[in-house]
Design an enzyme around this catalytic site. Structure first.
Site, short mmCIF file in Angstrom:
data_model
loop_
_atom_site.label_atom_id
_atom_site.label_comp_id
_atom_site.label_asym_id
_atom_site.label_seq_id
_atom_site.Cartn_x
_atom_site.Cartn_y
_atom_site.Cartn_z
N ASP A 1 0.89 -1.17 0.00
CA ASP A 1 0.00 0.00 0.00
C ASP A 1 0.92 1.21 0.00
OD1 ASP A 1 -1.52 2.20 0.78
OD2 ASP A 1 -2.46 1.19 2.49
N GLN B 1 -5.92 -28.52 -8.23
CA GLN B 1 -6.23 -29.70 -9.08
C GLN B 1 -5.13 -30.77 -8.99
OE1 GLN B 1 -9.70 -27.78 -9.96
NE2 GLN B 1 -9.28 -29.83 -10.67
N LYS B 2 -5.52 -32.00 -9.45
CA LYS B 2 -4.64 -33.20 -9.45
C LYS B 2 -4.19 -33.55 -8.03
CE LYS B 2 -4.77 -34.01 -13.87
NZ LYS B 2 -5.62 -35.11 -14.34
N LYS C 1 -2.46 -2.18 8.14
CA LYS C 1 -2.61 -3.63 8.27
C LYS C 1 -1.74 -4.34 7.23
CE LYS C 1 -4.66 -6.03 11.34
NZ LYS C 1 -4.08 -5.89 12.67
N ASP C 2 -1.45 -5.62 7.46
CA ASP C 2 -0.54 -6.37 6.60
C ASP C 2 -1.13 -6.63 5.21
OD1 ASP C 2 0.99 -6.71 9.02
OD2 ASP C 2 -0.56 -8.15 9.56
N ASP D 1 -6.93 -0.76 -0.85
CA ASP D 1 -5.89 0.25 -1.13
C ASP D 1 -4.52 -0.37 -1.42
OD1 ASP D 1 -5.14 -0.58 1.38
OD2 ASP D 1 -5.36 1.37 2.35
N TYR E 1 1.57 0.49 15.19
CA TYR E 1 0.60 0.28 14.11
C TYR E 1 0.80 1.32 13.02
CZ TYR E 1 -3.67 -0.21 11.46
OH TYR E 1 -4.55 -0.39 10.43
N ASP F 1 -7.44 -7.14 1.83
CA ASP F 1 -7.22 -5.81 2.41
C ASP F 1 -7.93 -5.73 3.75
OD1 ASP F 1 -6.19 -3.24 2.56
OD2 ASP F 1 -8.01 -2.34 1.73
N GLY G 1 18.35 -6.02 -0.66
CA GLY G 1 18.38 -7.45 -1.01
C GLY G 1 17.05 -8.17 -1.12
P1 13P Z 1 -4.58 -0.20 5.45
O1 13P Z 1 -3.59 -1.10 6.14
O2 13P Z 1 -5.34 -0.94 4.40
O3 13P Z 1 -3.90 1.01 4.92
O4 13P Z 1 -5.68 0.25 6.49
C1 13P Z 1 -5.27 1.05 7.54
C2 13P Z 1 -6.35 1.47 8.47
O5 13P Z 1 -6.03 1.71 9.62
C3 13P Z 1 -7.73 1.60 8.03
O6 13P Z 1 -8.59 2.10 9.04
P1 13P Z 2 -14.54 -31.75 -14.51
O1 13P Z 2 -15.17 -33.09 -14.79
O2 13P Z 2 -15.38 -30.56 -14.94
O3 13P Z 2 -13.12 -31.68 -14.97
O4 13P Z 2 -14.46 -31.59 -12.87
C1 13P Z 2 -13.73 -32.51 -12.14
C2 13P Z 2 -13.64 -32.20 -10.69
O5 13P Z 2 -13.16 -33.02 -9.97
C3 13P Z 2 -14.11 -30.93 -10.12
O6 13P Z 2 -14.01 -30.92 -8.72
MG MG Z 3 -3.79 2.30 3.50
MG MG Z 4 -4.59 -1.98 2.79
#
Ligand code: 13P
Ligand code: 13P
Ligand code: MG
Ligand code: MG
Length: 369
Positions: A11, A245-246, A235-236, A53, A232, A132, A104
């Protein structure tokens, strides 16, 4: 060919409060990544998203994780974005750039990163999750349930590749001297894992590996800004990459736990409990500087080249979940700052509430019983 996906976010300023970066700011980031990354051959491909943001840069390349050139590219693009934020008088210009000069790696400097290096499968689907107004513990519940709970992941019963389970790496994010991590295997150690994950401000999923093939399934950014700044500063707002899949859960199995709209820490001043709302890509922030939001881009990658993204929460089912999240948020907001409505004390320790408590403590008197 081994490909690395790097998602790095920050941000660096927003319009109308903590709502959305300006279009010029995000364009400055795109221009820098295009000119210094793609055109110079450092990247194979990239995409830039916003959620609330925050700006999220997703990059594909062959340099592995924690590569200084890739991290510097992201840092420098956020510096370019900050210059625009200052020029336009945006709120919180350079907010997440907590160090003066790049050294780095973005870790410990403010921006968050989630990266995975892998040998591409013939079809390589993955999800980029972006949040966010919340912190990295937000992923504990959905990833635990998506990878380890047959109520959400039917593949644990039906797909032989997944019956052997997964290995979770968990980080103690309150330990700042070094990376303090533990590896736990499910299903065998599922209850031990649950003991840690139920405390998402302290223990955070960093990555998950498939026991069947040893392939890494996901990577979550673990940065806690209050540990870097000592107070503070915002926020992170974490990012995660999850392959699907697979040998991994299906995309739908990974999304399924998010229908709970579970309570997370975040929202206004990062200091409240709020239901996590799954939103469409590029969504902004509004009510009570929230609610905490998560967006999801579904993408396939081949030889490092990414397809267009599918907006995974842009589907009528999620309208119902969004309404539910609003109701759950309102239910807790009705009690304002009392009790559970506010974040746990260990989060508030980084806010001005501590000064008030110290001042008031001196005014307490001890009365004989
Ligand atoms: P962000 O970490 O998204 O900037 O939000 C800060 C915040 O204090 C909102 O009230
Ligand atoms: P499809 O047959 O559309 O590939 O979906 C397989 C599946 O396991 C979805 O969770
Ligand atoms: Mg912000
Ligand atoms: Mg934010």
């Amino acid at each position: 060919m081994k490909i690395t996906l790097s998602a790095i976010k920050a941000d660096v300023g927003s319009v109308g409060g903590h709502n959305r970066p300006s279009k010029r700011l995000t364009q400055a980031i795109i221009d820098h990544v295009e000119n210094e990354g793609k055109k110079k051959g450092l990247l194979i491909d990239y995409k830039v998203f916003t959620t609330g943001d925050d700006n999220f840069i997703l990059m594909s390349h062959t340099r592995g994780v924690d590569n200084p050139d890739i991290h510097k590219l992201a840092w420098d693009s956020f510096v370019q974005g900050t210059a625009i934020a200052k020029e336009q008088g945006l709120y919180g210009a350079g907010q997440d750039l907590l160090k003066d000069a790049f050294s780095g790696n973005v870790r410990g400097m403010g921006p968050s990163s989630a990266e995975i290096e892998f040998e591409e499968r013939p079809s390589e689907p993955f999800i980029l999750f972006m949040c966010d107004k919340t912190d990295p513990g937000v992923f504990n519940l959905p990833l635990f349930r998506g990878f380890a709970d047959p109520f959400h992941n039917a593949g644990l019963l039906l797909a032989p590749e997944m019956q052997v389970g997964f290995e979770f790496t968990i980080m103690d994010v309150n330990y700042t001297e070094a990376d303090k991590v533990i590896k736990l295997n499910v299903p065998a150690e599922a209850y031990d894992l649950a003991v840690l994950l139920r405390d998402p401000e302290h223990y955070v999923i960093e990555s998950i590996k498939a026991n069947s093939t040893g392939d890494q399934a996901c990577s979550v950014s673990t940065s806690r800004l209050h540990n870097i700044a000592g107070k503070y500063t915002g926020k992170d707002d974490p990012v995660a990459i999850v392959r699907s899949q697979k040998q991994f859960p299906s995309t739908g199995e990974i999304l399924s736990p998010l229908a709970a709209a579970h309570y997370v820490v975040g929202d206004n001043r990062g200091s409240h409990n709020v239901a996590l709302m799954p939103c469409k890509l590029g969504s902004i922030i509004s009510y009570f500087d929230g609610p905490a939001i998560i967006t999801a881009a579904g993408i396939c990658i081949h030889n490092g080249v990414m397809t267009e993204e599918v907006d995974l929460f842009d589907q009528p089912f999620w309208d119902f979940v969004r309404n539910k999240a609003a109701e759950k948020t309102f239910a807790i907001r009705e009690q304002g700052y009392f009790g559970n409505a506010m974040a746990p004390m260990e989060e508030l320790e980084y806010t001005g509430v501590m000064e008030s408590l110290k001042r008031l403590d001196k005014k307490f008197v001890l009365r004989k019983k």
